[in-house]
Design a protein around this motif. Sequence first.
Motif, PDB file in Angstrom:
ATOM      1  N   UNK A 248       0.837  -1.194   0.000  1.00 55.33           N
ATOM      2  CA  UNK A 248       0.000   0.000   0.000  1.00 55.33           C
ATOM      3  C   UNK A 248       0.875   1.247   0.000  1.00 55.33           C
ATOM      4  N   UNK A 249       2.030   1.159   0.665  1.00 49.98           N
ATOM      5  CA  UNK A 249       2.937   2.298   0.656  1.00 49.98           C
ATOM      6  C   UNK A 249       3.498   2.529  -0.753  1.00 49.98           C
ATOM      7  N   UNK A 250       3.827   1.450  -1.450  1.00 54.90           N
ATOM      8  CA  UNK A 250       4.293   1.604  -2.839  1.00 54.90           C
ATOM      9  C   UNK A 250       3.194   2.243  -3.679  1.00 54.90           C
ATOM     10  N   UNK A 251       1.973   1.802  -3.421  1.00 56.87           N
ATOM     11  CA  UNK A 251       0.834   2.389  -4.129  1.00 56.87           C
ATOM     12  C   UNK A 251       0.751   3.896  -3.865  1.00 56.87           C
ATOM     13  N   UNK A 252       0.948   4.280  -2.577  1.00 52.91           N
ATOM     14  CA  UNK A 252       0.904   5.710  -2.239  1.00 52.91           C
ATOM     15  C   UNK A 252       2.011   6.455  -2.980  1.00 52.91           C
ATOM     16  N   UNK A 253       3.165   5.820  -3.077  1.00 50.43           N
ATOM     17  CA  UNK A 253       4.281   6.432  -3.811  1.00 50.43           C
ATOM     18  C   UNK A 253       3.873   6.673  -5.267  1.00 50.43           C
ATOM     19  N   UNK A 254       3.257   5.653  -5.873  1.00 55.57           N
ATOM     20  CA  UNK A 254       2.812   5.791  -7.263  1.00 55.57           C
ATOM     21  C   UNK A 254       1.806   6.920  -7.405  1.00 55.57           C
ATOM     22  N   UNK A 255       0.819   6.927  -6.493  1.00 57.21           N
ATOM     23  CA  UNK A 255      -0.214   7.956  -6.576  1.00 57.21           C
ATOM     24  C   UNK A 255       0.403   9.348  -6.507  1.00 57.21           C
ATOM     25  N   UNK A 256       1.336   9.520  -5.558  1.00 54.20           N
ATOM     26  CA  UNK A 256       1.853  10.865  -5.349  1.00 54.20           C
ATOM     27  C   UNK A 256       2.869  11.259  -6.420  1.00 54.20           C
ATOM     28  N   UNK A 257       3.786  10.349  -6.721  1.00 54.00           N
ATOM     29  CA  UNK A 257       4.810  10.685  -7.708  1.00 54.00           C
ATOM     30  C   UNK A 257       4.201  10.873  -9.098  1.00 54.00           C
ATOM     31  N   UNK A 258       3.445   9.861  -9.536  1.00 48.78           N
ATOM     32  CA  UNK A 258       2.950   9.902 -10.912  1.00 48.78           C
ATOM     33  C   UNK A 258       1.589  10.571 -10.998  1.00 48.78           C
ATOM     34  N   UNK A 259       0.723  10.295 -10.016  1.00 44.77           N
ATOM     35  CA  UNK A 259      -0.634  10.814 -10.094  1.00 44.77           C
ATOM     36  C   UNK A 259      -0.715  12.307  -9.820  1.00 44.77           C
ATOM     37  N   UNK A 260       0.075  12.804  -8.872  1.00 45.64           N
ATOM     38  CA  UNK A 260      -0.033  14.217  -8.518  1.00 45.64           C
ATOM     39  C   UNK A 260       1.035  15.054  -9.188  1.00 45.64           C
ATOM     40  N   UNK A 261       2.291  14.672  -8.946  1.00 50.91           N
ATOM     41  CA  UNK A 261       3.358  15.510  -9.502  1.00 50.91           C
ATOM     42  C   UNK A 261       3.524  15.284 -10.995  1.00 50.91           C
ATOM     43  N   UNK A 262       3.190  14.077 -11.443  1.00 52.70           N
ATOM     44  CA  UNK A 262       3.296  13.797 -12.860  1.00 52.70           C
ATOM     45  C   UNK A 262       4.675  13.288 -13.228  1.00 52.70           C
TER      46      UNK A 262
END
Lengths: 486, 322, 124
Positions: A248-262
Amino acid sequence: MLVVLAPLVAAPAIVLIGRARAAWHLALAAVVASFAAACAIAWKVSREGAIDYALGGWEAPWGIAYHVDFLGALVLLTVTGIAVAVVTYARPSVEREIPESRRYYFYGCLMLCLAGLLGMTITGDVFNLFVFLEISSLSSYALIGMGRDRRALNAAFQYLVMGTIGASFILIGIGFMYMMTGTLNMADLAVRLPEVADTRTIRAGFAFLTVGIGLKVALFPLHLWLPNVYAYAPSVVSAFLGATATKVAVYALLRIMLGIFGVEFSLGEMPLHALLVGLGSLGVVSASLVAVFERNVKRMLAYSSVAQVGYMVLGIGLANTDGVTASILHIFNHALMKGALFLALGAVMYRIGSVHIRDLAGLGRRMPLTAAAILVAGLSLIGVPGTVGFVSKWYLVLGALESGLWPLAALVLFGSILALIYIWRLVEVVWFERPAADAPAIDEAPLQMLAPILVLAFANLYFGINTDLTAGLAQRAAEALLEVNR
Amino acid sequence: MLALLVVTVIAAVRSTDLFAAAILFGIYSFLTAILFMDLDAVDVAFTEAAVGAGVSTVLLLSTLRLTGRYEQRHKHSPALPLVVVGLTGAALVYGMTDAPDFGDPEAPAHTHVAKRYIEDGPRETGVPNMVTGVLASYRGYDTLGEVFVVFTAGLAVMMLLGTRVRGGRSSGREAIGDLLVLRVVGKVLIAFVMLFGLYVQFHGDYGAGGGFQAGVIFATALIVYDLVFGEADARRVMPHIWTERLIAIGILIYLGVGVAGMLLGGPFLDYSKLATDPVKGEHLGILLVEFGIGVAVFGAVMSIFNAFSGLRLPSEGGRDDV
Amino acid sequence: MYDYLVSVFLMMGALYVVIAHGNLVKKVIGLGMFSTAVFILYITIGKVEGGTAPILEEGVTVYSNPLPHVLILTAIVVGVATTAVGLSLAVRIKAAYGTVEEDEITEMNLQAEEAGQDGTEDES
């Protein structure tokens, strides 16, 4: 909605009733309901695309909203699925390992930990992510501390210190982002960030978020808390956290790195590309090497987890579709492998009372089904074709080659060889050595424990051969993540 | 103000007497609370004073009774920690150089989402205290999470420490002597504290305060009772099994309000459906939710306090000279 | 601006306590101070020049930003929850090891590992 609500309601209900048996029944009902809801969500997402749900009736940037896309649906399925297996399995194991007067607290905390992880997955708000992260973390500190060895307490405390520093860093990162954009909603942030992306505040905020989540992910070299936690926690907790928490932490990393910052900001402008690939590789090699020499099997698997996290991070760092697909797929696949392995070790602990490698001699004759599950999940961990482990490594190698990084492909191979060595050592002892002469005669664990182990082991094979469902979903999730910002 | 904070932290770093460090922590929290008042954050100041300076310090002190008062001088070189700390500090300062100026009303933080909370919040929620409005309604789901954090902490502490009353001290008479004055003062004080707690609970929509603060204040009243009249008496007033049930009940009230909104056709936690007039519904929902919070927080603080004080008696060689 | 810098200094001091000190209770104190320093950062973000507390009042038009206040109310509760759990772990560690100094605990663990105990025996 129900996916989080079920465990959230179950936890206080368990305390209100205050009986260990009833607590287990309630917990089981809650995870089954949650799993069913996750299936419904996944079905809906695959037909209609991402789901948004505004809580309290306040539309998104003002209120808090849920946001579930392909990736989120896959993670929800993984976590709730593992939860069903773990809770089914839990009763005999918990009866052995946790004193009776505290058992219902134990189930209550387990529900809270699950609710925290699901809440993190489903939310569309960065601050809400922090809140649910803390729910899952606090309950896991306590759950780990219930291990029978006193070293469990020390491991839990170390995790608490590292975890709290991580959470505070995440909080600082969120503060910096809020300072520059005035919003906490992820989708809204993604829209507003590019305008201010070129400021030192955002860069610093990005760094704090990365380090903070890196601590939770157990990204090398921030993984020091992990091995002891997995080694000394109660069997059920090792299995649950080992299969879900870092994912779930890796998922959060994906969401924030790719989903928010792009992609462009995270992997282009910031040096994260090199950092993730570099640290991921180091993590794979060093943790696998330690695992080769580890004699406590639970801790061996814990180091192997650090290595697996390395693969996931590597895939993100590659920043192409195949690489990210590999990471997402590995979230799911690794949960299957480690879930099966830790549950099998829990069964061994239940019957033998030890997970030291010398005590496992001849297990193949004494508990053949459990030993078979260890063999299958172990092969999957190595990445033998026909198992799920092969599928995610295959995509990872493709991704590496696509980026022209053939040394990385070699590294994946090298990591697999190391995994072969440590898994082989285990398999050799389990299947080919004779049990010690004075070893007591033992049977398989009760069916209630055995069934989830076998189901997970079988899933390792099934999804290894039948890749359409998982790989397809992962690929669409990866494309969606990478496309948002192109 | 700020200088005092700095001095407190330096003193806390240097002190090897943990008792002093715990007290310094209380002072530090209290100074922070005053600073928050200065920065217009009255609700936060209230909470920081009650929770940071109050509850945390009490917990620290009860822990020190068990773990010993002095820490050892450590032998490690401080180089690595200093590097980590230095890097963190540098990153923070780096980030702040581009931040909007202090107090700038045009900063993005104030002009986007927050604008609606200030301009429309009181009208849309029926609650003049915007902090309460945002807390319980716009971001009500966060607050639900927060109550669950409290619940988690309560469960975690009870699971780790156990809930049995150990040893057999039956009443507080031996503990502080049978002082008539103290008992009378105690009783009066408790009455006032509880009255204040009620005020804070039900006035949170107009002034500073709300469920969290009220729950803590109520718990304080009972803790004073515990100190003056002894544990056994206090537990007769509020048996342990009920403190933990209260947390569960409080949470279920909150969840119940949320589900009621769903049953009436809105999303989870939509209070506007609770009454025919949406604003009245919002207001009612906020009051109910705050009540649930108050009950849960009271239960949690009591449970945690009981778990710590239940351990105090047996003196397992861990009892130093505090 | 001074508020920002002071909160940075406070964070650094607190973080140093957490990392460099070996006493577990002191570490918990440090964690508490660290998170409180982060709260100061947030509340400082929320301040608006010339504003008052965000409670509706006749004749007042400028209010400070309520959102950071809400977030920090939540974070304070998270902080005290962490403190409670950390301290109860410290108490259990004291009961199990007889000390709360990290060095001594590490040494005992190393001895246990050399003795080949694999973490499955009951604690006494």
